[in-house]
Design a protein around this motif. Structure first.
Motif, mmCIF file in Angstrom:
data_model
loop_
_atom_site.group_PDB
_atom_site.id
_atom_site.type_symbol
_atom_site.label_atom_id
_atom_site.label_comp_id
_atom_site.label_asym_id
_atom_site.label_seq_id
_atom_site.Cartn_x
_atom_site.Cartn_y
_atom_site.Cartn_z
ATOM 1 N N ILE A 205 8.150 74.940 81.319
ATOM 2 C CA ILE A 205 8.529 73.898 80.361
ATOM 3 C C ILE A 205 8.583 72.583 81.132
ATOM 4 O O ILE A 205 9.468 72.373 81.966
ATOM 5 N N TYR A 206 7.635 71.708 80.859
ATOM 6 C CA TYR A 206 7.500 70.500 81.651
ATOM 7 C C TYR A 206 7.596 69.212 80.832
ATOM 8 O O TYR A 206 8.055 68.189 81.340
ATOM 9 N N TRP A 207 7.128 69.214 79.576
ATOM 10 C CA TRP A 207 7.030 67.973 78.827
ATOM 11 C C TRP A 207 7.808 67.995 77.524
ATOM 12 O O TRP A 207 8.421 66.994 77.169
ATOM 13 N N TRP A 208 7.797 69.124 76.801
ATOM 14 C CA TRP A 208 8.481 69.216 75.518
ATOM 15 C C TRP A 208 9.193 70.559 75.418
ATOM 16 O O TRP A 208 8.770 71.538 76.051
ATOM 17 N N PRO A 209 10.284 70.610 74.633
ATOM 18 C CA PRO A 209 10.934 71.917 74.417
ATOM 19 C C PRO A 209 9.968 72.885 73.740
ATOM 20 O O PRO A 209 9.290 72.524 72.783
ATOM 21 N N ARG A 210 9.906 74.111 74.255
ATOM 22 C CA ARG A 210 9.015 75.116 73.668
ATOM 23 C C ARG A 210 9.633 75.759 72.439
ATOM 24 O O ARG A 210 8.956 76.011 71.453
ATOM 25 N N GLU A 211 10.931 76.028 72.494
ATOM 26 C CA GLU A 211 11.668 76.556 71.348
ATOM 27 C C GLU A 211 12.924 75.706 71.162
ATOM 28 O O GLU A 211 13.948 75.940 71.810
ATOM 29 N N PHE A 212 12.797 74.707 70.301
ATOM 30 C CA PHE A 212 13.882 73.746 70.107
ATOM 31 C C PHE A 212 15.110 74.429 69.510
ATOM 32 O O PHE A 212 15.007 75.231 68.580
ATOM 33 N N ASN B 1 14.966 70.776 78.673
ATOM 34 C CA ASN B 1 15.449 72.139 78.866
ATOM 35 C C ASN B 1 16.805 72.351 78.208
ATOM 36 O O ASN B 1 17.130 73.474 77.813
ATOM 37 N N ALA B 2 17.592 71.275 78.082
ATOM 38 C CA ALA B 2 18.872 71.394 77.393
ATOM 39 C C ALA B 2 18.684 71.608 75.898
ATOM 40 O O ALA B 2 19.553 72.174 75.234
ATOM 41 N N PHE B 3 17.539 71.156 75.364
ATOM 42 C CA PHE B 3 17.238 71.354 73.951
ATOM 43 C C PHE B 3 16.382 72.594 73.703
ATOM 44 O O PHE B 3 15.973 72.838 72.578
ATOM 45 N N ASN B 4 16.099 73.339 74.751
ATOM 46 C CA ASN B 4 15.254 74.524 74.607
ATOM 47 C C ASN B 4 16.107 75.789 74.574
ATOM 48 O O ASN B 4 17.209 75.837 75.136
ATOM 49 N N ASP B 5 15.593 76.803 73.907
ATOM 50 C CA ASP B 5 16.264 78.099 73.879
ATOM 51 C C ASP B 5 16.508 78.593 75.305
ATOM 52 O O ASP B 5 15.609 78.587 76.141
ATOM 53 N N GLY B 6 17.736 79.025 75.583
ATOM 54 C CA GLY B 6 18.109 79.408 76.935
ATOM 55 C C GLY B 6 17.311 80.577 77.480
ATOM 56 O O GLY B 6 16.845 80.553 78.621
ATOM 57 N N ILE C 234 15.310 63.390 84.868
ATOM 58 C CA ILE C 234 16.205 63.238 83.719
ATOM 59 C C ILE C 234 15.561 63.836 82.473
ATOM 60 O O ILE C 234 16.223 64.534 81.688
ATOM 61 N N TRP C 235 14.275 63.573 82.278
ATOM 62 C CA TRP C 235 13.557 64.116 81.132
ATOM 63 C C TRP C 235 13.502 65.647 81.190
ATOM 64 O O TRP C 235 13.634 66.319 80.172
#
Length: 296
Positions: free
Chosen positions: A52-59, A39-44, A33-34
């Protein structure tokens, strides 16, 4: 007393191993779920590079802007909210009404009705007979196909009936002495004291109504009547998310949104509402699940 409270070495090791195992289970349950959320909050475009495993790289919020700008998703959301609220209300009311009648010892043929209902827990007509029945009832391409077929559940009736049988008979006898009929007793006495089981059944059926995609996929072709989960199913299964990207205005935004990021954002949008509702009913859910387990 102090010696009795001290744990032995083997007990301490068992507790440690048990906690570690449960932490692993929780991690394996929550991490997918996380992963979808970050990934939904990261640049496509950036997400396509991976790692990308823990935090969005490009929010970014462009994925959600694309989802919410889609003309179909808001209509599907309203259909889902409407069928969930109406479906839960009618399901709880009619199931409780039948359960109250069957919980009465003086009901003629009560055991026979319970036997017939028990058979339906193990045997069903199947998809094709059900489809033909829905067609003969003129429920195809009809909003009521989400409501009428699931207005009653014998499984939920058993939970209701178990709770009703534990209500003191003195409440009903006192109401009868005061001149109340069965309908008044049910509406003004039985239902108000049954909030724990009502909340439990409402949660059960509410989650079902919100997550149900199969009904819309089989019985509904019109896009204006499809619930959000059917919409999500078609986005994921048919890759129709590429059509939603047209709703994002501006070349800069289009460069940051991909078909995969649209799918992930759609999953988050369709899941969060029921996740937010669940904690408010959790205390009733736990109490309702304990119905009939302990006799006082």
């Amino acid at each position: 007393m102090f010696a009795l409270n001290r744990k032995t070495k083997s007990e301490a090791l068992f507790d440690l191993a048990n906690n570690l195992i449960m932490l692993c289970v929780c991690f394996l349950t929550l991490y997918p779920i996380w992963y979808v959320l970050i990934n939904a909050f990261n640049d496509g475009k950036d997400a396509m590079l991976g790692n990308i495993y823990w935090w969005p790289r490009e929010f970014t919020l462009e994925n959600y802007k694309a989802v919410l700008a889609s003309p179909g998703i808001m209509q599907s959301m309203w259909i889902t909210v409407a069928k969930t609220l109406l479906g839960v209300g009618l399901h709880v009311f009619f199931t409780a009404m039948v359960a109250y009648a069957l919980s009465r010892k003086d009901l003629i043929g009560g055991k026979f009705y319970i036997l017939m209902g028990t058979v339906t827990l193990f045997f069903g007509g199947g998809l094709i007979p059900t489809y033909l029945l829905i067609k003969d009832l003129h429920l195809l391409e009809n909003f009521l196909v989400y409501i009428i077929p699931v207005m009653f559940s014998f499984f939920d009736l058993i939970i209701f009936m178990t709770f009703f049988r534990e209500i003191p008979e003195g409440l009903e006898e006192a109401a009868h002495i005061d001149g109340a009929n069965d309908w008044t007793i049910f509406m003004r006495i039985i239902l108000p004291v049954s909030m724990p089981v009502i909340a439990t059944i409402a949660l059960f059926h509410g989650v079902y109504q919100w997550n149900d995609y199969f009904t819309g996929m089989i019985y509904i072709n019109s896009e204006t009547l499809q619930p959000i989960q059917t919409y999500l199913f078609r986005v994921v299964a048919q890759s129709s998310s590429s059509q939603m990207m047209v709703a994002v205005q501006g070349n800069a935004a289009n460069r940051t949104v991909t078909s995969q990021s649209i799918k992930l954002a759609t999953m988050v949008v369709t899941t969060l509402p029921i996740v937010f509702v669940y904690p408010f009913l959790q205390r009733y859910f736990v109490k309702g699940m304990m119905i009939g387990s302990i006799k006082g």
